[in-house]
Structure formats: C-alpha cells, structure tokens
Design an enzyme around this catalytic site. Structure first.
Site, PDB file in Angstrom:
ATOM      1  CD  GLU A  31     -17.622   5.584 -47.668  1.00 33.34           C
ATOM      2  OE1 GLU A  31     -16.474   5.653 -48.172  1.00 33.34           O
ATOM      3  OE2 GLU A  31     -18.526   4.862 -48.131  1.00 33.34           O
ATOM      4  CG  HIS A  91     -17.768   5.703 -52.883  1.00 34.33           C
ATOM      5  ND1 HIS A  91     -17.575   4.363 -52.595  1.00 34.33           N
ATOM      6  CD2 HIS A  91     -17.649   5.825 -54.218  1.00 34.33           C
ATOM      7  CE1 HIS A  91     -17.336   3.717 -53.728  1.00 34.33           C
ATOM      8  NE2 HIS A  91     -17.379   4.577 -54.722  1.00 34.33           N
ATOM      9  CG  ASP A 111     -22.454   3.460 -50.386  1.00 32.02           C
ATOM     10  OD1 ASP A 111     -23.146   3.937 -51.304  1.00 32.02           O
ATOM     11  OD2 ASP A 111     -21.207   3.418 -50.430  1.00 32.02           O
ATOM     12  CG  ASP A 161     -21.034   1.770 -46.274  1.00 33.93           C
ATOM     13  OD1 ASP A 161     -20.597   0.791 -46.905  1.00 33.93           O
ATOM     14  OD2 ASP A 161     -20.634   2.936 -46.471  1.00 33.93           O
TER      15      ASP A 161
END
Length: 215
Positions: A25, A181, A186, A23
């Site tokens: 960001e 987030h 996540d 994941d």
C-alpha cells in the site's frame, strides 16, 4: 535440500524460482517519489502430492522515506494515516531486511535458485519493492529484477476476471471488500488465489507436463 527434478517439489515446479506473494500500500503510483506505507509477504510451500499452499506471513507498516510524496487521493483510497503512531511503522530498511532474510532462508530450504514476486498487477508491487530496496541500500535482494507472476493476468486467462475481489469470488475464495486495500488481507487473498490457479491447472492435467511422444 529439495530435488529440482521432483515435479512435486517447489523447486521443480517453477524452474527453480521461489514464489513469494507480495502486496504493498502506497501514497501514490510513482515508486521513485511516492511513499511505501505498508507491505506484506506470504511464502508458499508444496506438499508431498504437489499441491501449492500458503506458508509463512510477514507484515509491516512502513514509515515514509525522507522527502516522500504523500498523495491525498491515495491516502483517501487506502485509508492510511502515515502520522498515526498506532501504526507501529518501521523503516523501509527494517521491513525489507526482515522480508529478504526470510525469503533467502526459504530459497535455501526449498532448494530454489532465486525468488520471484507474485502479485496482483505485479509490476506495481515489484516496482515499489525494488525502489525501496535501492533506497535502503539492501544489496542482497533475493527477487528477480524484472520477472514476476501476475495473478491479474493469470485470473483473466483462467477465470475471465482481472479485479482481485471478482477473481477470488470466481475461484470460490471469499473476499471481504471492507478489508480490501490492507496489504495483509490482499496478500493473503492473492496467495490463496495463486495457489488455486496453480492447483486447478494440475487438477486439469496440465502439470506435470505430458511426456513428449517419441518418434
């Protein structure tokens, strides 16, 4: 080295692919121009009975590359302040080098041929990993250049849900929206979800594949 003919081995389950849950960001949606700000990876393992489980976790805050766009809307959404020194951010090169090194070791240890990214709406995460690897001039990228396992699509099929939080809850996996987030949180939840989907298919008799009838 694992036996690829062993259907209870990781190398035998996904055609020699080594699945790694990722994941990211970011500071926008464009992998070429917007900053990668955080990345986490969870490797997977199979026990002797062929049940898929999370294994090792890596997590890095990442410094925006030189000239990167920082979209205010994206920063407001994920709550990341790229200028905060407490992030302990490292360069794209250092973050991906560490992840790639661990993944290559996992490929070798599990007897697999190549890694494949598992992610929720996987095209997004895959595109940022590939763009960052290219910027960092990392030549030994262990991940398949375009193939992925997308837990959003798999969850839509199995659970009737495509949003990560709703899919986790439908699968009986707790999900704390206040931690959403965060790439680390996540990724951990996506890893649990992917394992649940794969293991549920096994419980239903979908794996190993029934032997083809002769005649």
């Amino acid at each position: 080295m694992a036996d690829k003919s062993d259907l209870n081995a990781l190398s035998g389950r996904f055609r020699g692919y080594y699945p790694v849950v990722i994941d990211v960001e970011t500071a926008g949606f464009n992998a070429q121009s917007d900053a990668l700000l955080e990345i986490a990876a969870v490797t997977l393992q199979m026990n002797k009975e062929g049940w898929l489980l999370p294994d090792e976790t890596l997590h890095f805050h990442v410094e925006p590359f030189e000239g990167a766009n920082l979209q205010p809307e994206a920063l407001a959404f994920n709550g990341i302040d790229p200028t905060n020194p407490l992030r302990g951010a490292v360069s794209e090169h250092d973050a991906l080098h560490a992840i790639f090194k661990a993944v290559r070791k996992g490929i070798k240890d599990k007897g697999c041929n190549r890694a494949i990214i598992v992610a929720h709406n996987a095209n997004f995460d895959h595109s940022f990993v590939m763009a960052a690897a290219e910027r960092a001039s990392l030549k030994r990228n262990p991940f398949h250049p375009f193939a992925t396992f997308d837990t959003a699509a798999l969850s839509g099929l199995v659970l009737g849900q495509t949003v990560l939080a709703k899919a986790c809850l439908a699968a009986g996996i707790p999900f704390d929206s206040s931690q959403a987030h965060s790439a680390l949180y996540d990724t951990l939840q996506t890893a649990k979800l992917f394992c649940e989907l794969v293991n549920r298919w096994k419980k239903l008799g979908g794996w190993p594949l029934p032997a083809a009838e002769s005649g």
